[in-house]
Design a protein around this motif. Structure first.
Motif, PDB file in Angstrom:
ATOM      1  N   PRO A 299     -14.370   0.518   3.581  1.00 57.42           N
ATOM      2  CA  PRO A 299     -15.759   0.727   4.016  1.00 57.42           C
ATOM      3  C   PRO A 299     -16.605  -0.520   3.751  1.00 57.42           C
ATOM      4  O   PRO A 299     -16.665  -1.024   2.629  1.00 57.42           O
ATOM      5  N   GLY A 300     -17.220  -1.035   4.790  1.00 59.63           N
ATOM      6  CA  GLY A 300     -18.045  -2.230   4.644  1.00 59.63           C
ATOM      7  C   GLY A 300     -17.251  -3.479   4.326  1.00 59.63           C
ATOM      8  O   GLY A 300     -17.809  -4.439   3.785  1.00 59.63           O
ATOM      9  N   GLY A 301     -15.966  -3.506   4.637  1.00 57.88           N
ATOM     10  CA  GLY A 301     -15.131  -4.657   4.348  1.00 57.88           C
ATOM     11  C   GLY A 301     -14.560  -4.694   2.946  1.00 57.88           C
ATOM     12  O   GLY A 301     -13.839  -5.641   2.597  1.00 57.88           O
ATOM     13  N   LEU A 302     -14.839  -3.685   2.116  1.00 60.16           N
ATOM     14  CA  LEU A 302     -14.327  -3.633   0.747  1.00 60.16           C
ATOM     15  C   LEU A 302     -13.047  -2.813   0.725  1.00 60.16           C
ATOM     16  O   LEU A 302     -13.046  -1.638   1.105  1.00 60.16           O
ATOM     17  N   HIS A 303     -11.951  -3.426   0.298  1.00 58.90           N
ATOM     18  CA  HIS A 303     -10.661  -2.727   0.220  1.00 58.90           C
ATOM     19  C   HIS A 303     -10.624  -1.862  -1.040  1.00 58.90           C
ATOM     20  O   HIS A 303     -10.676  -2.380  -2.154  1.00 58.90           O
ATOM     21  N   ILE A 304     -10.549  -0.554  -0.835  1.00 56.99           N
ATOM     22  CA  ILE A 304     -10.480   0.382  -1.957  1.00 56.99           C
ATOM     23  C   ILE A 304      -9.014   0.716  -2.203  1.00 56.99           C
ATOM     24  O   ILE A 304      -8.344   1.288  -1.343  1.00 56.99           O
ATOM     25  N   HIS A 305      -8.506   0.362  -3.375  1.00 55.09           N
ATOM     26  CA  HIS A 305      -7.117   0.648  -3.721  1.00 55.09           C
ATOM     27  C   HIS A 305      -6.948   2.137  -4.003  1.00 55.09           C
ATOM     28  O   HIS A 305      -7.883   2.827  -4.415  1.00 55.09           O
TER      29      HIS A 305
ATOM     30  N   LEU B 287      -1.044  -4.002 -10.989  1.00 56.61           N
ATOM     31  CA  LEU B 287      -2.381  -4.532 -10.703  1.00 56.61           C
ATOM     32  C   LEU B 287      -3.288  -4.382 -11.928  1.00 56.61           C
ATOM     33  O   LEU B 287      -4.065  -5.288 -12.250  1.00 56.61           O
ATOM     34  N   ILE B 288      -3.176  -3.251 -12.622  1.00 53.63           N
ATOM     35  CA  ILE B 288      -3.974  -3.048 -13.830  1.00 53.63           C
ATOM     36  C   ILE B 288      -3.527  -4.001 -14.933  1.00 53.63           C
ATOM     37  O   ILE B 288      -4.352  -4.546 -15.674  1.00 53.63           O
ATOM     38  N   LEU B 289      -2.221  -4.238 -15.024  1.00 51.42           N
ATOM     39  CA  LEU B 289      -1.692  -5.097 -16.081  1.00 51.42           C
ATOM     40  C   LEU B 289      -2.070  -6.550 -15.872  1.00 51.42           C
ATOM     41  O   LEU B 289      -2.495  -7.237 -16.805  1.00 51.42           O
ATOM     42  N   HIS B 290      -1.925  -7.064 -14.649  1.00 57.92           N
ATOM     43  CA  HIS B 290      -2.179  -8.481 -14.359  1.00 57.92           C
ATOM     44  C   HIS B 290      -3.620  -8.749 -13.920  1.00 57.92           C
ATOM     45  O   HIS B 290      -4.000  -9.915 -13.797  1.00 57.92           O
ATOM     46  N   LEU B 291      -4.377  -7.682 -13.631  1.00 67.74           N
ATOM     47  CA  LEU B 291      -5.733  -7.840 -13.102  1.00 67.74           C
ATOM     48  C   LEU B 291      -5.743  -8.736 -11.864  1.00 67.74           C
ATOM     49  O   LEU B 291      -6.610  -9.600 -11.685  1.00 67.74           O
ATOM     50  N   ASP B 292      -4.757  -8.515 -11.006  1.00 61.06           N
ATOM     51  CA  ASP B 292      -4.631  -9.286  -9.776  1.00 61.06           C
ATOM     52  C   ASP B 292      -3.806  -8.461  -8.792  1.00 61.06           C
ATOM     53  O   ASP B 292      -2.987  -7.626  -9.193  1.00 61.06           O
ATOM     54  N   ASP B 293      -4.020  -8.692  -7.506  1.00 63.80           N
ATOM     55  CA  ASP B 293      -3.316  -7.931  -6.476  1.00 63.80           C
ATOM     56  C   ASP B 293      -1.894  -8.481  -6.314  1.00 63.80           C
ATOM     57  O   ASP B 293      -1.621  -9.340  -5.477  1.00 63.80           O
ATOM     58  N   VAL B 294      -0.980  -7.987  -7.148  1.00 62.93           N
ATOM     59  CA  VAL B 294       0.418  -8.440  -7.130  1.00 62.93           C
ATOM     60  C   VAL B 294       1.318  -7.313  -6.620  1.00 62.93           C
ATOM     61  O   VAL B 294       2.469  -7.192  -7.036  1.00 62.93           O
ATOM     62  N   TYR B 295       0.768  -6.484  -5.716  1.00 63.76           N
ATOM     63  CA  TYR B 295       1.494  -5.287  -5.289  1.00 63.76           C
ATOM     64  C   TYR B 295       2.815  -5.640  -4.620  1.00 63.76           C
ATOM     65  O   TYR B 295       3.829  -5.004  -4.872  1.00 63.76           O
TER      66      TYR B 295
ATOM     67  N   GLU C  27       6.910 -10.092  -7.160  1.00 66.15           N
ATOM     68  CA  GLU C  27       7.898  -9.697  -8.164  1.00 66.15           C
ATOM     69  C   GLU C  27       7.236  -8.996  -9.339  1.00 66.15           C
ATOM     70  O   GLU C  27       7.822  -8.095  -9.948  1.00 66.15           O
ATOM     71  N   GLN C  28       6.014  -9.395  -9.685  1.00 63.21           N
ATOM     72  CA  GLN C  28       5.315  -8.724 -10.778  1.00 63.21           C
ATOM     73  C   GLN C  28       4.984  -7.272 -10.434  1.00 63.21           C
ATOM     74  O   GLN C  28       4.818  -6.442 -11.326  1.00 63.21           O
ATOM     75  N   GLY C  29       4.900  -6.960  -9.144  1.00 64.14           N
ATOM     76  CA  GLY C  29       4.601  -5.597  -8.740  1.00 64.14           C
ATOM     77  C   GLY C  29       5.706  -4.604  -9.035  1.00 64.14           C
ATOM     78  O   GLY C  29       5.487  -3.385  -8.970  1.00 64.14           O
ATOM     79  N   ARG C  30       6.910  -5.112  -9.377  1.00 67.91           N
ATOM     80  CA  ARG C  30       8.006  -4.200  -9.708  1.00 67.91           C
ATOM     81  C   ARG C  30       7.746  -3.420 -10.992  1.00 67.91           C
ATOM     82  O   ARG C  30       8.394  -2.413 -11.257  1.00 67.91           O
ATOM     83  N   LYS C  31       6.829  -3.910 -11.812  1.00 66.18           N
ATOM     84  CA  LYS C  31       6.498  -3.166 -13.033  1.00 66.18           C
ATOM     85  C   LYS C  31       5.918  -1.803 -12.705  1.00 66.18           C
ATOM     86  O   LYS C  31       6.046  -0.857 -13.489  1.00 66.18           O
ATOM     87  N   SER C  32       5.260  -1.669 -11.563  1.00 63.71           N
ATOM     88  CA  SER C  32       4.728  -0.370 -11.157  1.00 63.71           C
ATOM     89  C   SER C  32       5.848   0.630 -10.902  1.00 63.71           C
ATOM     90  O   SER C  32       5.758   1.804 -11.291  1.00 63.71           O
ATOM     91  N   VAL C  33       6.916   0.169 -10.263  1.00 69.22           N
ATOM     92  CA  VAL C  33       8.050   1.066 -10.005  1.00 69.22           C
ATOM     93  C   VAL C  33       8.705   1.472 -11.317  1.00 69.22           C
ATOM     94  O   VAL C  33       9.105   2.634 -11.496  1.00 69.22           O
ATOM     95  N   ASP C  34       8.824   0.520 -12.253  1.00 67.96           N
ATOM     96  CA  ASP C  34       9.365   0.867 -13.572  1.00 67.96           C
ATOM     97  C   ASP C  34       8.528   1.949 -14.245  1.00 67.96           C
ATOM     98  O   ASP C  34       9.070   2.913 -14.809  1.00 67.96           O
TER      99      ASP C  34
ATOM    100  N   ASN D  50      -2.149 -13.266  -2.004  1.00 64.08           N
ATOM    101  CA  ASN D  50      -3.204 -13.578  -2.982  1.00 64.08           C
ATOM    102  C   ASN D  50      -2.606 -13.931  -4.337  1.00 64.08           C
ATOM    103  O   ASN D  50      -3.037 -13.423  -5.361  1.00 64.08           O
ATOM    104  N   HIS D  51      -1.614 -14.766  -4.317  1.00 67.07           N
ATOM    105  CA  HIS D  51      -0.932 -15.116  -5.558  1.00 67.07           C
ATOM    106  C   HIS D  51      -1.744 -16.149  -6.316  1.00 67.07           C
ATOM    107  O   HIS D  51      -2.252 -17.100  -5.712  1.00 67.07           O
ATOM    108  N   PRO D  52      -1.886 -16.028  -7.639  1.00 60.38           N
ATOM    109  CA  PRO D  52      -2.645 -17.028  -8.397  1.00 60.38           C
ATOM    110  C   PRO D  52      -1.968 -18.394  -8.358  1.00 60.38           C
ATOM    111  O   PRO D  52      -0.760 -18.516  -8.180  1.00 60.38           O
ATOM    112  N   ALA D  53      -2.761 -19.430  -8.534  1.00 57.97           N
ATOM    113  CA  ALA D  53      -2.210 -20.795  -8.502  1.00 57.97           C
ATOM    114  C   ALA D  53      -1.229 -21.020  -9.635  1.00 57.97           C
ATOM    115  O   ALA D  53      -0.229 -21.721  -9.468  1.00 57.97           O
ATOM    116  N   ALA D  54      -1.492 -20.414 -10.787  1.00 61.88           N
ATOM    117  CA  ALA D  54      -0.566 -20.583 -11.914  1.00 61.88           C
ATOM    118  C   ALA D  54       0.799 -19.998 -11.602  1.00 61.88           C
ATOM    119  O   ALA D  54       1.831 -20.573 -11.966  1.00 61.88           O
TER     120      ALA D  54
END
Length: 366
Positions: free
Chosen positions: A54-60, A106-114, A117-124, A249-253
């Protein structure tokens, strides 16, 4: 069908486990639905609705999950856990668990890593939550012991030993073994006895001064754990979809870390590379020493020509060659690659040749 209904009444309803059963149903159903939804969105299927923006804001969907969690938790306290509200709120709480844990990374890294490879923690997290709830529904209790009046000290001993074994197993890098050991005591005991994984905190603390044990852990990692990781990756790709090679949207680091890891895997091992650099430096030192000795000989040059004025010049250049050799040794000890000075021209005569013999060599480009 009648047998299933009778079993449900005997093992679920009669034992007052229907709210927990509905929680597990909501948990599993919401996870399967949301994974199907995001995979359809990723595939850009036209007939499936896209993201909520809504309004261009992506709601997870984690936001909706928090709403279900609040509704279920507050509703149980508001109705004092009475029937039939506890069943309804248990279902809502399970739906919220599935939606929130699906974005645990996403909660753990505070970044959209869905889709990384970091997103696999959600499946775990989701698989562990489903297994934990299922074991509670079957009848297992945490730490594998049930309280009773006559075995109080035995109960304390079993719980203490199992807790210590579980902590050791987790420190050894065996997450699934340690987490399942909460419910089944024997699993955590086996994990605590076996070797730790090479990248675990236990290996960094205990195997630093034990090279043989670390070598055994590395061999076991290559032989067993990599096969298990491949099977786990295949299963997770089947359940949740394959991650992106380069997330959007991967961080530069993270990008820098991935490039460094790719370069490290494309080259030799660090120890082998240092040994090769030392051998190359020693060989270069021998060649420079032989060249300087041949150039400073008073009788003849390297190929039998009279040395003439080239001999004193080579003798004058000998301290510079030694300084370059020492610089190369210091560079190799520091772990850096050797650097070569840029020449002003592409072709240059070699100093150990006779001045009338114009033999040229190309500049080394790095």
């Amino acid at each position: 069908m009648t047998t299933l209904l009778d079993g449900y009444r005997d093992h679920i309803v009669a034992t007052h486990k229907q709210p927990l059963f509905l929680l597990l149903v909501g948990f599993t159903t919401s996870f399967v639905f949301i994974r199907f939804s995001v995979r359809m969105i990723r595939a850009k299927v036209r007939w499936w609705p896209g993201n909520v923006t809504p309004g261009g804001l992506h709601i997870h969907h984690m936001v909706f999950g928090l709403g279900f969690l609040l509704a279920g938790g507050i509703g149980v306290f508001a109705t004092y856990g009475g029937r039939p509200w506890i069943d309804l709120f248990g279902l809502l709480f399970g739906i919220g668990c599935g939606l929130v844990l699906d974005e645990f990374a996403l909660i753990l890294h505070l970044d959209d890593v869905y889709w990384s490879e970091q997103g696999r923690k959600s499946v775990d997290a989701v698989i562990f939550g489903i297994l934990f709830t299922g074991l509670l529904l079957i009848g297992y209790v945490p730490l594998g012991a049930e309280p009773s009046g006559g075995t109080r000290w035995g109960l304390v001993t079993v719980i203490s030993v199992n807790a210590v074994a579980m902590v050791i197993t987790l420190l050894k890098g065996k997450m699934w073994t340690g987490l399942l050991g909460i419910m089944v005591p024997g699993i955590s005991w086996i994990g605590a006895i076996r070797l730790a994984r090479p990248s675990s905190p236990w290996a960094r603390w205990r195997y630093a001064t034990r090279p043989r044990r670390r070598a055994r852990a590395l061999r076991r990692e290559r032989r067993l754990h990599r096969r298990a990781d491949l099977a786990r990756t295949w299963l997770f790709d089947l359940i949740a979809g394959a991650p992106d090679k380069v997330p959007v949207n991967h961080p530069a680091a993270h990008r820098v870390a991935e490039r460094m890891a790719a370069r490290a895997t494309a080259h030799l091992d660090a120890h082998a590379a240092r040994a090769l650099a030392r051998r190359s430096a020693r060989l270069a030192d021998r060649r420079s020493a032989a060249a300087s000795g041949a150039g400073s000989a008073p009788e003849a040059g390297r190929h039998g020509y009279p040395s003439g004025p080239a001999g004193p010049a080579a003798a004058g250049r000998e301290p510079g060659a030694r300084g370059q050799a020492q610089q190369r040794r210091r560079t190799v000890r520091a772990g850096r690659s050797r650097s070569y000075a840029a020449r002003p021209t592409g072709l240059e005569p070699r100093p150990d040749r006779h001045p009338h013999l114009r033999t040229h060599t190309r500049r080394i480009r790095r």
